[in-house]
Design an enzyme around this catalytic site. Structure first.
Site, PDB file in Angstrom:
ATOM      1  N   HIS A 209       0.849  -1.196   0.000  1.00  0.00           N
ATOM      2  CA  HIS A 209       0.000   0.000   0.000  1.00  0.00           C
ATOM      3  C   HIS A 209       0.883   1.243   0.000  1.00  0.00           C
ATOM      4  O   HIS A 209       1.963   1.264   0.599  1.00  0.00           O
ATOM      5  CB  HIS A 209      -0.914  -0.008   1.226  1.00  0.00           C
ATOM      6  CG  HIS A 209      -1.992   1.016   1.175  1.00  0.00           C
ATOM      7  ND1 HIS A 209      -1.778   2.334   1.495  1.00  0.00           N
ATOM      8  CD2 HIS A 209      -3.307   0.922   0.835  1.00  0.00           C
ATOM      9  CE1 HIS A 209      -2.904   3.005   1.356  1.00  0.00           C
ATOM     10  NE2 HIS A 209      -3.848   2.177   0.948  1.00  0.00           N
TER      11      HIS A 209
ATOM     12  N   GLU B 218      -3.928   2.054  -7.131  1.00  0.00           N
ATOM     13  CA  GLU B 218      -4.252   3.170  -6.241  1.00  0.00           C
ATOM     14  C   GLU B 218      -3.393   4.372  -6.616  1.00  0.00           C
ATOM     15  O   GLU B 218      -2.238   4.463  -6.200  1.00  0.00           O
ATOM     16  CB  GLU B 218      -4.080   2.788  -4.766  1.00  0.00           C
ATOM     17  CG  GLU B 218      -2.778   2.090  -4.412  1.00  0.00           C
ATOM     18  CD  GLU B 218      -2.387   2.322  -2.963  1.00  0.00           C
ATOM     19  OE1 GLU B 218      -3.213   2.778  -2.175  1.00  0.00           O
ATOM     20  OE2 GLU B 218      -1.215   2.049  -2.645  1.00  0.00           O
TER      21      GLU B 218
END
Length: 260
Positions: free
Chosen positions: A103, A175
């Site tokens: 992430h 993302e």
């Protein structure tokens, strides 16, 4: 064309509570109707046992639905003097099926390089966990028209260490860093363009994996923009941050994914 089941994965980050888990399952038990989409909850590790208990308690009510448990991080090490770390085997023992890897917040705040991400990807799969591999470009990289270059580099490091076939048991989440937690989402067209690139990149080394891998979009997904995002041919659901902390809105995203 492959039939890829949509996924909605809720990343609570360092938020949430046992009460939130109870609220979610109360809604799931009455509102989720089928298995046309897979729902994954990724709470802080301290709440994994609470979520597992709720999965067991609601097993009958959720019969026919796919609600799974995931986690937000895993150590690249199997065991040892790594204070504060949690191994893949420990997470597997806790009932996790999925683990978020790479992430942007882990990369930026904790110095996780692409090499470390590749090692964590390997550690997850070694212990039977499915990685949700996050890739994405910064605002400056997008402005410099380096989006594809950055994402290719992040994918290639994982491929070089683990082999292309490792993606037979993996999820990818795009993302864009400029959209994470900002309230500014990529347009459906922007998301589709990048998802199509990721799929093409993997298809070049394995047509089967390129066709079948699920690619999620993560970056300020809300009930108001989810339908248009999830309708894109290469967008297979979402990795959800803030909205996953609101039981009503998160359920709305799950419902949208089920009809995508």
């Amino acid at each position: 064309m492959a039939l890829r089941r949509p996924m909605v994965a809720g990343n609570w980050k360092m938020n949430g509570s046992a009460q939130l888990a109870q609220e979610l399952f109360k809604k799931f038990a009455t509102k989720l109707q089928n298995d046309s989409a897979e729902v994954v909850l990724c709470p802080p590790s301290i709440y994994l046992e609470s979520v597992r208990q709720l999965l067991d308690e609601n097993k009958e009510a959720l019969n026919g639905c796919l609600v799974r448990m995931g986690t937000q991080n895993v150590s690249q090490h199997d065991f040892g003097a790594y204070t504060g770390e949690i191994s893949g085997q420990m997470l597997k023992d806790s009932g996790c099926r999925y683990v978020i890897i790479g992430h942007s917040e882990r990369r930026r705040m904790y110095g996780e390089t692409s090499d470390i991400v590749a090692e964590k990807f390997a550690a997850a799969q070694k212990h039977g966990l499915t990685p949700i591999l996050c890739v994405g470009e910064s605002g400056p990289a997008r402005e410099a028209r380096r989006t594809f270059e950055v994402i290719a580099e992040e994918l290639d490091v994982v491929i070089e260490k683990n082999g292309t076939m490792a993606f037979d048991n993996a999820i990818i989440a795009y993302e864009p860093l400029w959209a994470v937690g900002t309230g500014k989402s990529a347009t459906p067209e922007q998301a589709q363009e990048v998802h199509a690139f990721i799929r093409k990149r993997l298809s070049e080394v394995s047509p089967f994996i390129g066709e079948n891998i699920r690619i999620l979009y993560g970056g300020s997904v809300t009930p108001s923009n989810a339908a248009d995002l999830f309708a894109q041919p290469d967008v297979d659901g979402g990795l959800i941050g803030g909205v996953s902390l609101n039981a009503t809105e998160f359920l709305s995203l799950c419902t949208i994914a089920m009809s995508a």
